[in-house]
Design an enzyme around this catalytic site. Structure first.
Site, PDB file in Angstrom:
ATOM      1  CD  GLU A 104     -18.075 -23.481  10.488  1.00 15.79           C
ATOM      2  OE1 GLU A 104     -18.573 -22.346  10.445  1.00 15.79           O
ATOM      3  OE2 GLU A 104     -18.688 -24.503  10.114  1.00 15.79           O
ATOM      4  CG  ASP A 113     -22.296 -28.217   4.284  1.00 19.50           C
ATOM      5  OD1 ASP A 113     -21.469 -29.096   4.529  1.00 19.50           O
ATOM      6  OD2 ASP A 113     -22.760 -27.465   5.146  1.00 19.50           O
TER       7      ASP A 113
HETATM    8  O1  LIG Z   1     -26.271 -27.001   9.220  1.00 23.39           O
HETATM    9  C1  LIG Z   1     -25.807 -26.875   7.936  1.00 23.39           C
HETATM   10  C2  LIG Z   1     -24.745 -27.896   7.595  1.00 23.39           C
HETATM   11  O2  LIG Z   1     -23.784 -27.907   8.618  1.00 23.39           O
HETATM   12  C3  LIG Z   1     -22.739 -28.853   8.575  1.00 23.39           C
HETATM   13  O3  LIG Z   1     -21.700 -28.447   7.703  1.00 23.39           O
HETATM   14  C4  LIG Z   1     -20.667 -27.645   8.193  1.00 23.39           C
HETATM   15  O4  LIG Z   1     -20.242 -28.022   9.490  1.00 23.39           O
HETATM   16  C5  LIG Z   1     -19.720 -29.351   9.634  1.00 23.39           C
HETATM   17  C6  LIG Z   1     -19.245 -29.473  11.053  1.00 23.39           C
HETATM   18  O5  LIG Z   1     -18.147 -28.670  11.318  1.00 23.39           O
HETATM   19  C7  LIG Z   1     -18.610 -29.640   8.627  1.00 23.39           C
HETATM   20  O6  LIG Z   1     -18.306 -31.003   8.661  1.00 23.39           O
HETATM   21  C8  LIG Z   1     -19.025 -29.249   7.229  1.00 23.39           C
HETATM   22  O7  LIG Z   1     -17.911 -29.381   6.398  1.00 23.39           O
HETATM   23  C9  LIG Z   1     -19.492 -27.804   7.256  1.00 23.39           C
HETATM   24  O8  LIG Z   1     -19.803 -27.363   5.956  1.00 23.39           O
HETATM   25  C10 LIG Z   1     -23.220 -30.247   8.206  1.00 23.39           C
HETATM   26  O9  LIG Z   1     -22.136 -31.101   7.951  1.00 23.39           O
HETATM   27  C11 LIG Z   1     -24.139 -30.223   7.017  1.00 23.39           C
HETATM   28  O10 LIG Z   1     -24.576 -31.516   6.720  1.00 23.39           O
HETATM   29  C12 LIG Z   1     -25.296 -29.307   7.373  1.00 23.39           C
HETATM   30  O11 LIG Z   1     -26.242 -29.323   6.374  1.00 23.39           O
END
Ligand SMILES: OC[C@H]1O[C@H](O[C@H]2O[C@H](CO)[C@@H](O)[C@H](O)[C@H]2O)[C@H](O)[C@@H](O)[C@@H]1O
Ligand SMILES: [Ca+2]
Length: 742
Positions: free
Chosen positions: A663, A458
């Site tokens: 990140e 995302d």
């Molecule tokens: O808050 C927005 C989105 O954040 C997350 O996605 C991002 O962080 C995660 C944790 O590191 C990771 O798994 C993911 O790949 C990243 O894009 C979350 O997973 C989303 O659901 C959320 O909407």
């Protein structure tokens, strides 16, 4: 064979090892005797940089540029400094942090030199600390010393000019993992419950407990009663979790309970519960994530933190049992969606480390039964399964606008509707979420948006407005891996018979007592490979693409997830070779693999902003899976090269930017790859003085990547040798060696 290990090299007194120069900060700064200046006699003076400067001024001398009576000791690693923590910290920041962000980086234009007093001279002789790296390490060490309450320290120079690869590895092992570890119980629920994404006016700690865990409900209720000051709100979830319920929970977002184990309270001697620990990604992500956890476990296992990786597997089993899936993450607003599944590989890697221990087979059985249940009830069931192709899609349920994104994320989508109805943004969101306003086009948009978030990618133009329809190479490679892993485990660990108990049948068509054998899983894997070859493989391009199950056509976006097929072992050797020659060059950049190609992303601008999972960004999981996949198919050189580039980029940013680990990176930016302003920006940047957490999967990629590169490369990384220089040197040496042979 056997017998005691041969003795190691003799240790010289005063050598680095002798007095734990590289001890973790707690050990280093809490050892009283280490910081007593044993040479201090009646002549001892307590110097600070401030008083030093004042004294120099009085004497008409210039500091810090004058070298005069400097300590010129040349014995490596033996120099130590006698430092007054607070005044030195203040002068260091005043002089070397002109932009006042509490970090010393290559962008700070201070004099880049600070004079310290040596311990051996009782503070009479001086020595200059020069350059960004040493000065920023000094800032980090002083920040840590202050945190441990030290007023005066004796600091080893070796901590300031340490090989950066060793320093970062050590920081990850001794500090970052600990900084990211959470346990949901009385010991630290305030920390675990904190949610930087909470959008409500009253972000209080709240925990939702599944109906099948009444003992946890009692535990948290009691905790809330005993400690009213933490304002813990404890809620019991109903048995059936519906989209309406999850939408309504958005008014009261909270943590979702994970596994607890029974233990004895040392104070009362009574039985109590203790949370099973887990690692969080970091930054705004302070909960247990699906695929982050797998990536993190790869690093944890290299660092022998097997219990923590095992505990995360057990937490996943709890999630599958009580919430029906491995969750995107353990917050109420993630309840209906999952993330890319890695459970079988994660469990196998842990099992491999513990197989000699009692209970190991039971651990593996629990994990595999949970994975089988997840496979059937989540990935091979409606709405995710596309019955025509037999392939699966990210396609979670849900209602309304995802509340956890950064404010403003959906403004460009919703603004036209807000105008159409002539109400405020918030009024529109509320009316739409609760069905008082119906907009089918928006329903479609958000179905895909939820799928994007389930995919872990995302957000990206690869998926916008289409994701829920796509049979992706990512997901189907992972499911192929489940199938082959499950088959192998049933055959080799469970004598080719695995009985499915009743609790693992819910949500599947299996009957209690059903016996699984490897043959059926082999057939499933074979069928999936055929479908992948038919729908996703593109012979001409030499790579895999997603397949649109609604339009019934192959997509054209070039994604680094094509290499997941190598990781899972779904490609033939011929396909693998084609990917290396045709696809790899399209994705390779300065700092490793791009998430997608520039052509596939297309033009960006004000109306079409950058998405964080598109070009020019690179992400740890893409790198780790590609290295492993390339290795699996014996493309060792390619795996090493990609790992080198990624590690070099991280090490360089770590050295130049005060120990930063973030990140994701812009892998096309050699100077400041950690600068990413797409969407919610970068995570891991926001620290004062010293980084405490890094970022979960990048930490892991660093440690794991160091296992991929060879020893020569590791040494070159330690001296910050760019890849091209390294290769040139290797080639020159080879030519020289060849010439000598002749
Ligand atoms: O808050 C927005 C989105 O954040 C997350 O996605 C991002 O962080 C995660 C944790 O590191 C990771 O798994 C993911 O790949 C990243 O894009 C979350 O997973 C989303 O659901 C959320 O909407
Ligand atoms: Ca600064």
């Amino acid at each position: 064979m056997g017998g005691p290990a041969p003795p190691g090299p003799p240790r010289t007194r005063g050598s680095v090892d002798d007095h734990g120069v590289y001890d973790d900060a707690r050990t280093y700064y809490t050892a009283e005797e280490r910081h007593l200046n044993t040479r201090a006699g009646p002549r001892t003076r307590t110097y600070s940089q401030n008083s030093l400067f004042k004294q120099m001024e009085r004497l008409g001398l210039q500091e810090p540029y004058r070298r005069g009576s400097h300590d010129e000791s040349t014995i490596p690693h033996s120099r130590r400094f006698l430092i007054q923590v607070e005044p030195t910290l203040q002068s260091l920041l005043a002089q070397e942090d002109p932009d006042k962000n509490m970090q010393i980086t290559i962008e700070d234009n201070g004099p880049k030199v600070l004079t310290l007093r040596t311990a051996a001279s009782n503070g009479h002789n001086r020595f200059d600390i020069r350059g960004t790296y040493m000065l920023s390490n000094l800032l980090q060490e002083l920040s840590l010393a202050k945190e441990y309450g030290r007023k005066q320290i004796i600091l080893d120079e070796a901590r300031l000019n340490e090989n950066p690869v060793n320093r970062l590895s050590r920081m990850i092992r001794d500090h970052f993992w600990e900084g990211l570890t959470r346990r949901i119980d009385a010991s630290s629920i305030e920390v675990a419950a904190r949610d930087p994404k909470d959008w409500t006016d009253d972000p209080r700690p709240r925990i939702y407990v599944p109906s099948g865990a009444p003992e946890q409900y009692e535990y948290y209720k009691k905790l809330a009663e005993e400690r009213p000051e933490i304002r813990l709100d404890v809620q019991l979830l109903p048995e059936k979790i519906t989209p309406e319920l999850v939408r309504d929970m958005n008014a009261k977002p909270g943590l979702l309970a994970v596994d607890m184990e029974e233990t004895t309270d040392p104070k009362t001697g009574k039985k109590t519960l203790r949370g099973r620990p887990f690692v969080v990604p970091g930054g705004r992500f302070n909960e247990l994530y699906g695929w982050d956890s797998y990536m993190e476990s790869l690093g944890l296992l290299v660092h022998d933190k097997v219990d923590l990786a095992k505990s995360m597997v057990l937490n996943f089993c709890f999630c599958i049992k009580h919430y029906g899936k491995i969750l995107n993450a353990t917050r109420s607003y993630y309840l209906l969606r999952s993330q890319p599944p890695f459970l079988t590989d994660m469990a196998l890697r842990v099992y491999d480390k513990i197989k000699h221990e009692p209970g190991a087979v039971d651990f593996l059985r629990t994990a595999i039964l949970a994975a089988i249940k997840e496979y059937h009830s989540v990935w091979m069931a409606e709405p995710r399964l596309d019955r025509v192709t037999g392939l699966s899609r990210y396609r979670p349920e849900g209602l309304g606008v995802p509340p956890e994104t950064e404010a403003g994320h959906f403004v460009h989508i919703l603004e036209p509707y807000v105008k159409k109805y002539g109400i405020t943004f918030d009024e529109f969101v509320d009316a739409y979420n609760h069905g008082r306003i119906k907009e089918p086009a928006l329903d479609e948009y958000f179905m895909h948006d939820r799928a994007v978030r389930e995919s872990g990618h995302d957000t990206t133009y690869r998926f916008e407005g289409i994701c829920a329809n796509l049979a992706t190479i990512d997901l189907n490679s992972l499911l192929f891996k489940y199938e082959t892993d499950i088959s192998r485990i049933i055959r080799s660990v469970f004598g080719d018979k695995l009985v499915i108990p009743e609790e693992y049948c819910t949500g599947t068509s299996l009957q209690p007592g059903h016996v699984e054998t490897s043959a059926i899983w082999d057939r499933r894997a074979k069928r999936r490979k055929l479908a992948i070859d038919k729908y996703l493989w593109n012979e001409e391009e030499g790579m895999y693409f997603d397949y649109d199950t609604v339009k019934r056509e192959q997509c054209t976006y070039e994604s680094a997830t094509t290499f997941w097929a190598l990781w899972a072992g779904v490609s033939s050797p011929k396909q693998a070779a084609a990917m290396v020659t045709k696809a790899l060059p399209r994705f390779e950049a300065f700092g490793g693999l791009l998430s997608g190609t520039k052509e596939s992303r297309g033009e960006i601008g004000l109306e079409r902003p950058n998405r964080q999972w598109d070009y020019p960004y690179g992400w740890a999981p893409q790198q780790m899976l590609a290295w492993t996949g390339l290795y699996r198919y014996s493309f060792t050189e390619e795996a090493e090269r990609l790992a080198y580039k990624w590690l070099f980029m991280i090490t360089k940013a770590f050295v130049d930017f005060n120990g930063v680990v973030v990140e994701k990176y812009d892998v096309t930016r050699p100077i400041d790859p950690h600068r990413v302003d797409a969407e919610y920006g970068n995570q891991g940047l926001d620290f004062k003085g010293v980084a405490k957490e890094g970022f979960g999967w990048v930490n892991a990629s660093y440690i794991y990547g160091l296992q991929i590169v060879n020893a020569h490369m590791r040494r070159a990384l330690g001296t910050l040798t760019p890849y091209e220089t390294f290769v040139k040197a290797v080639e020159e040496n080879r030519a020289k060696a060849l010439a000598e042979l002749e």
